[in-house]
Design a protein around this motif. Structure first.
Motif, PDB file in Angstrom:
ATOM      1  N   VAL A  65      38.389  32.043  45.008  1.00  0.00           N
ATOM      2  CA  VAL A  65      38.530  33.205  46.038  1.00  0.00           C
ATOM      3  C   VAL A  65      39.388  32.581  47.049  1.00  0.00           C
ATOM      4  CG1 VAL A  65      37.336  34.528  47.852  1.00  0.00           C
ATOM      5  CG2 VAL A  65      36.639  34.222  45.613  1.00  0.00           C
ATOM      6  N   VAL A  66      38.981  31.306  47.646  1.00  0.00           N
ATOM      7  CA  VAL A  66      40.078  30.763  48.620  1.00  0.00           C
ATOM      8  C   VAL A  66      41.419  30.683  48.232  1.00  0.00           C
ATOM      9  CG1 VAL A  66      40.417  28.463  49.843  1.00  0.00           C
ATOM     10  CG2 VAL A  66      37.924  29.436  49.588  1.00  0.00           C
ATOM     11  N   LEU A  67      41.728  30.350  46.763  1.00  0.00           N
ATOM     12  CA  LEU A  67      43.070  30.054  46.440  1.00  0.00           C
ATOM     13  C   LEU A  67      43.903  31.493  46.474  1.00  0.00           C
ATOM     14  CD1 LEU A  67      45.123  28.340  45.274  1.00  0.00           C
ATOM     15  CD2 LEU A  67      44.170  28.758  42.953  1.00  0.00           C
ATOM     16  N   VAL A  68      43.117  32.672  46.002  1.00  0.00           N
ATOM     17  CA  VAL A  68      43.772  33.995  46.239  1.00  0.00           C
ATOM     18  C   VAL A  68      44.130  34.215  47.613  1.00  0.00           C
ATOM     19  CG1 VAL A  68      43.267  36.566  46.026  1.00  0.00           C
ATOM     20  CG2 VAL A  68      42.770  34.816  44.183  1.00  0.00           C
ATOM     21  N   ILE A  69      43.086  33.985  48.518  1.00  0.00           N
ATOM     22  CA  ILE A  69      43.544  34.472  50.043  1.00  0.00           C
ATOM     23  C   ILE A  69      44.624  33.040  50.276  1.00  0.00           C
ATOM     24  CG2 ILE A  69      42.646  34.068  52.369  1.00  0.00           C
ATOM     25  CD1 ILE A  69      39.668  34.871  51.096  1.00  0.00           C
ATOM     26  N   ALA A  70      44.836  32.123  49.956  1.00  0.00           N
ATOM     27  CA  ALA A  70      45.886  31.421  50.291  1.00  0.00           C
ATOM     28  C   ALA A  70      47.205  31.998  49.644  1.00  0.00           C
ATOM     29  CB  ALA A  70      45.684  29.991  49.623  1.00  0.00           C
ATOM     30  N   GLY A  71      47.045  32.478  48.464  1.00  0.00           N
ATOM     31  CA  GLY A  71      48.391  33.148  47.965  1.00  0.00           C
ATOM     32  C   GLY A  71      48.579  34.471  48.735  1.00  0.00           C
ATOM     33  N   SER A  96      47.931  29.253  54.737  1.00  0.00           N
ATOM     34  CA  SER A  96      48.324  29.205  53.352  1.00  0.00           C
ATOM     35  C   SER A  96      48.044  27.918  52.618  1.00  0.00           C
ATOM     36  CB  SER A  96      49.681  29.865  52.857  1.00  0.00           C
ATOM     37  OG  SER A  96      49.648  29.964  51.554  1.00  0.00           O
ATOM     38  N   VAL A  97      48.838  26.828  53.225  1.00  0.00           N
ATOM     39  CA  VAL A  97      48.693  25.534  53.132  1.00  0.00           C
ATOM     40  C   VAL A  97      47.384  24.963  53.193  1.00  0.00           C
ATOM     41  CG1 VAL A  97      49.766  23.124  53.240  1.00  0.00           C
ATOM     42  CG2 VAL A  97      51.272  25.203  53.230  1.00  0.00           C
ATOM     43  N   TYR A  98      46.823  25.305  54.289  1.00  0.00           N
ATOM     44  CA  TYR A  98      45.451  24.776  54.536  1.00  0.00           C
ATOM     45  C   TYR A  98      44.452  25.203  53.640  1.00  0.00           C
ATOM     46  CZ  TYR A  98      40.758  24.124  56.573  1.00  0.00           C
ATOM     47  OH  TYR A  98      39.449  23.924  56.531  1.00  0.00           O
ATOM     48  N   LEU A  99      44.665  26.594  53.101  1.00  0.00           N
ATOM     49  CA  LEU A  99      43.594  27.030  51.940  1.00  0.00           C
ATOM     50  C   LEU A  99      43.750  26.365  50.963  1.00  0.00           C
ATOM     51  CD1 LEU A  99      43.252  30.851  53.467  1.00  0.00           C
ATOM     52  CD2 LEU A  99      41.250  28.834  53.663  1.00  0.00           C
ATOM     53  N   LEU A 100      45.059  26.277  50.480  1.00  0.00           N
ATOM     54  CA  LEU A 100      45.531  25.682  49.135  1.00  0.00           C
ATOM     55  C   LEU A 100      45.029  24.163  49.125  1.00  0.00           C
ATOM     56  CD1 LEU A 100      46.976  25.381  46.637  1.00  0.00           C
ATOM     57  CD2 LEU A 100      48.970  24.628  47.899  1.00  0.00           C
ATOM     58  N   GLY A 101      45.009  23.449  50.295  1.00  0.00           N
ATOM     59  CA  GLY A 101      44.374  22.347  50.086  1.00  0.00           C
ATOM     60  C   GLY A 101      42.729  22.388  50.154  1.00  0.00           C
ATOM     61  N   VAL A 102      42.019  23.425  50.677  1.00  0.00           N
ATOM     62  CA  VAL A 102      40.643  23.491  50.601  1.00  0.00           C
ATOM     63  C   VAL A 102      40.588  23.543  48.903  1.00  0.00           C
ATOM     64  CG1 VAL A 102      38.745  24.996  50.852  1.00  0.00           C
ATOM     65  CG2 VAL A 102      40.226  24.319  52.681  1.00  0.00           C
ATOM     66  N   ALA A 103      41.032  24.953  48.276  1.00  0.00           N
ATOM     67  CA  ALA A 103      41.001  25.101  46.993  1.00  0.00           C
ATOM     68  C   ALA A 103      41.155  23.885  46.016  1.00  0.00           C
ATOM     69  CB  ALA A 103      41.979  26.210  46.504  1.00  0.00           C
ATOM     70  N   LEU A 104      41.933  22.904  46.551  1.00  0.00           N
ATOM     71  CA  LEU A 104      42.362  21.815  45.675  1.00  0.00           C
ATOM     72  C   LEU A 104      41.089  20.676  45.466  1.00  0.00           C
ATOM     73  CD1 LEU A 104      46.165  21.121  46.430  1.00  0.00           C
ATOM     74  CD2 LEU A 104      44.949  21.710  44.332  1.00  0.00           C
ATOM     75  N   ARG A 105      40.216  20.985  46.479  1.00  0.00           N
ATOM     76  CA  ARG A 105      39.097  20.114  46.564  1.00  0.00           C
ATOM     77  C   ARG A 105      38.251  20.169  44.934  1.00  0.00           C
ATOM     78  NH1 ARG A 105      36.606  21.688  52.347  1.00  0.00           N
ATOM     79  NH2 ARG A 105      38.439  20.700  53.446  1.00  0.00           N
ATOM     80  N   SER A 106      38.472  21.484  44.447  1.00  0.00           N
ATOM     81  CA  SER A 106      37.794  21.552  43.189  1.00  0.00           C
ATOM     82  C   SER A 106      38.666  22.153  42.198  1.00  0.00           C
ATOM     83  CB  SER A 106      36.477  22.374  43.514  1.00  0.00           C
ATOM     84  OG  SER A 106      36.778  23.650  44.023  1.00  0.00           O
ATOM     85  N   TYR A 129      48.406  25.371  42.344  1.00  0.00           N
ATOM     86  CA  TYR A 129      49.628  25.343  42.668  1.00  0.00           C
ATOM     87  C   TYR A 129      50.419  26.720  42.097  1.00  0.00           C
ATOM     88  CZ  TYR A 129      54.157  24.344  44.633  1.00  0.00           C
ATOM     89  OH  TYR A 129      55.448  24.553  45.377  1.00  0.00           O
ATOM     90  N   THR A 130      50.319  26.565  40.608  1.00  0.00           N
ATOM     91  CA  THR A 130      51.033  27.546  40.079  1.00  0.00           C
ATOM     92  C   THR A 130      50.442  28.973  40.311  1.00  0.00           C
ATOM     93  OG1 THR A 130      51.557  25.845  38.211  1.00  0.00           O
ATOM     94  CG2 THR A 130      51.775  28.303  37.655  1.00  0.00           C
TER      95      THR A 130
END
Length: 106
Positions: free
Chosen positions: A4-10, A42-52, A59-60
């Motif tokens: 969900v976080v990743l979609v919001i980042a997108g 966007s980049v912050y939320l991507l970083g949060v999603a990358l935790r798991s 990234y893709t």
């Protein structure tokens, strides 16, 4: 939750790309502020999603959401060409994003 976080980042990535169009070379203050705000979010939320989530998958998917969303925005609101070849390429990007999601172990 990471998806969900990743979609919001997108979605925020779409926002900064659209704002970038309206900055007119960073000469317009409000679109420039929007660009910076959306990009940071966007980049912050991507970083949060990358935790798991795995880096390559996250990234893709992030860039895929941004690319597809930006093209759709351009077609619907900016009068860009909805040529069938462009739409076919967008379908291929979507297929790749969905495929990565389905094959992810997370």
């Amino acid at each position: 939750m990471a998806w969900v976080v990743l979609v919001i980042a997108g979605l925020f990535e779409i926002g900064w790309a659209v704002c970038l169009k309206y900055t007119k070379g960073f000469t317009q203050p409000w679109p420039t502020l929007g660009f910076v705000g959306f990009m940071i979010a966007s980049v912050y939320l991507l970083g949060v999603a990358l935790r798991s989530l795995p880096l390559g998958t996250a990234y893709t998917v992030w860039t895929g959401i941004g690319a597809v969303g930006t093209v759709v925005f351009g077609i619907l609101l900016l009068g860009e060409s909805p040529d069938i070849r462009r739409l076919a390429c967008i379908v291929l990007i979507l297929a790749g994003v969905v495929g990565l999601k389905l094959t992810s172990s997370h």
